[in-house]
Design a protein around this motif. Structure first.
Motif, mmCIF file in Angstrom:
data_model
loop_
_atom_site.group_PDB
_atom_site.id
_atom_site.type_symbol
_atom_site.label_atom_id
_atom_site.label_comp_id
_atom_site.label_asym_id
_atom_site.label_seq_id
_atom_site.Cartn_x
_atom_site.Cartn_y
_atom_site.Cartn_z
ATOM 1 N N HIS A 221 0.837 -1.193 0.000
ATOM 2 C CA HIS A 221 0.000 0.000 0.000
ATOM 3 C C HIS A 221 0.880 1.254 0.000
ATOM 4 C CE1 HIS A 221 0.861 -0.164 4.365
ATOM 5 N NE2 HIS A 221 0.661 1.150 4.344
ATOM 6 N N ILE A 222 0.236 2.378 -0.304
ATOM 7 C CA ILE A 222 0.898 3.674 -0.186
ATOM 8 C C ILE A 222 0.078 4.527 0.776
ATOM 9 C CG2 ILE A 222 2.007 3.672 -2.463
ATOM 10 C CD1 ILE A 222 -0.312 5.319 -3.514
ATOM 11 N N ILE A 229 -3.731 3.477 0.971
ATOM 12 C CA ILE A 229 -4.371 3.108 -0.290
ATOM 13 C C ILE A 229 -3.722 1.824 -0.807
ATOM 14 C CG2 ILE A 229 -4.712 3.805 -2.696
ATOM 15 C CD1 ILE A 229 -4.695 6.726 -1.647
ATOM 16 N N PRO A 230 -4.519 0.788 -1.070
ATOM 17 C CA PRO A 230 -3.937 -0.476 -1.532
ATOM 18 C C PRO A 230 -3.302 -0.343 -2.915
ATOM 19 C CG PRO A 230 -6.331 -0.522 -1.734
ATOM 20 C CD PRO A 230 -5.992 0.737 -0.993
ATOM 21 N N VAL A 231 -2.242 -1.118 -3.121
ATOM 22 C CA VAL A 231 -1.575 -1.172 -4.430
ATOM 23 C C VAL A 231 -1.629 -2.619 -4.906
ATOM 24 C CG1 VAL A 231 0.577 -0.836 -5.690
ATOM 25 C CG2 VAL A 231 -0.036 0.741 -3.851
ATOM 26 N N SER A 232 -2.207 -2.847 -6.072
ATOM 27 C CA SER A 232 -2.299 -4.214 -6.582
ATOM 28 C C SER A 232 -0.947 -4.665 -7.116
ATOM 29 C CB SER A 232 -3.355 -4.301 -7.680
ATOM 30 O OG SER A 232 -2.963 -3.543 -8.807
ATOM 31 N N LYS A 233 -0.712 -5.953 -7.058
ATOM 32 C CA LYS A 233 0.566 -6.515 -7.514
ATOM 33 C C LYS A 233 0.826 -6.180 -8.980
ATOM 34 C CE LYS A 233 0.663 -10.436 -4.310
ATOM 35 N NZ LYS A 233 0.627 -11.923 -4.203
ATOM 36 N N ALA A 234 -0.215 -6.247 -9.788
ATOM 37 C CA ALA A 234 -0.060 -6.018 -11.227
ATOM 38 C C ALA A 234 0.374 -4.596 -11.551
ATOM 39 C CB ALA A 234 -1.372 -6.325 -11.932
ATOM 40 N N LEU A 235 0.028 -3.643 -10.676
ATOM 41 C CA LEU A 235 0.316 -2.229 -10.952
ATOM 42 C C LEU A 235 1.501 -1.690 -10.156
ATOM 43 C CD1 LEU A 235 -3.387 -0.979 -11.011
ATOM 44 C CD2 LEU A 235 -1.910 -1.338 -12.990
ATOM 45 N N LYS A 236 2.028 -2.489 -9.245
ATOM 46 C CA LYS A 236 3.081 -1.987 -8.366
ATOM 47 C C LYS A 236 4.364 -1.686 -9.134
ATOM 48 C CE LYS A 236 5.484 -2.708 -4.026
ATOM 49 N NZ LYS A 236 5.716 -3.569 -2.853
ATOM 50 N N GLU A 237 4.721 -2.541 -10.086
ATOM 51 C CA GLU A 237 5.968 -2.336 -10.837
ATOM 52 C C GLU A 237 5.936 -1.016 -11.599
ATOM 53 O OE1 GLU A 237 8.765 -4.515 -14.216
ATOM 54 O OE2 GLU A 237 7.083 -5.600 -13.314
ATOM 55 N N GLU A 238 4.792 -0.717 -12.217
ATOM 56 C CA GLU A 238 4.665 0.548 -12.945
ATOM 57 C C GLU A 238 4.797 1.733 -11.988
ATOM 58 O OE1 GLU A 238 1.506 3.034 -15.758
ATOM 59 O OE2 GLU A 238 1.035 0.974 -15.157
#
Length: 246
Positions: A221-222, A229-238
């Motif tokens: 999360h951030i 705010i949650p951060v999904s695994k698929a979007l974390k790298e971006e």
């Protein structure tokens, strides 16, 4: 200038009704009356039709809130938001027959009331503009340093630097700034396609964030303005790539 949305309060607990009236007025709505009985409310509506009715289910008197709604709907198509302290199954099913726009359970928080009203106003606008799309007048106007969004029937400007994050609420979006919230009749996906990518990034299926407002980055999360705010695994790298390039 557009007139404020008019709301009638039908509630027999006068302290609660006065509190609701004060909250609605503070939010920029116009309260057309506070009426404790269904019979009196029907007479009032004949003289002055509101755009929304806030209606207590358990009214004292000859007719309760649900019966009041049924009689009103024979002549008028006015959106109803029910207030209820204890909606049992039988009353809930009776109330559903009148197609209310929302239920608010007592005791309720100011935010519950605010969101129910905002969603009702947004739904009224969408129903009055059945061909509305993200390109029409309900959509935000995106500029290089700000966006204009529809709020309380006016277009208001929000500086991009002041936006913290945007959260999805079904077919709506809620923009959070440091001082205010704005509800948009638009999906998060459509808004994501319009927002300038140099400022915003989608980090979760329900959240878009302003990259410059991120205070902390954790494993999943951030934090922005004390909100995790949650951060999904698929979007974390971006997201990590974006932060490295700033």
């Amino acid at each position: 200038m557009s007139q404020p949305t008019t709301i009638l309060i039908i509630e027999d607990e006068m302290i609660i009704a006065a509190n609701i009236s004060l909250q609605l007025t503070t939010l920029g709505y116009e309260v057309t009356g506070i009426i404790p009985r269904g019979e009196e409310a029907l007479m009032h509506i004949e003289q002055q039709q509101p755009e929304i009715v806030l209606l207590d289910i358990n009214l004292k008197g000859k007719i309760d809130g649900i019966e009041t709604a049924k009689i009103m709907q024979r002549s008028y198509n006015i959106p109803i938001i029910y207030l209820t302290a204890n909606a049992d199954e039988a009353n809930f099913n009776r109330a559903k027959e009148t197609n209310p726009y929302a239920f608010i359970s007592k005791p309720f928080k100011k935010l519950d009331l605010q969101r129910a009203i905002e969603l009702t106003v947004a739904r009224i606008e969408a129903e009055n503009n059945p061909k509305s799309t993200s390109e029409d007048k309900l959509a935000p106007y995106i500029l290089s340093d700000s966006i204009f969004v529809k709020h309380l029937e006016k277009m208001v400007r929000i500086d991009i630097k002041d936006i913290l994050y945007i959260e999805a609420e079904r077919n709506y979006c809620r923009i959070y700034t440091k001082s205010k919230e704005y509800l948009l009749v638009m999906t998060l996906k459509d808004l994501d396609e319009k927002l300038p990518s140099k400022h915003f990034i989608r980090v979760h299926r329900s959240f878009i964030v302003n990259v410059s407002q991120i205070d902390e980055l954790a494993a999943n999360h951030i934090v922005i303005g004390k909100k995790a705010i949650p951060v999904s695994k698929a979007l974390k790298e971006e997201l990590l790539n974006r932060l490295q390039t700033i």
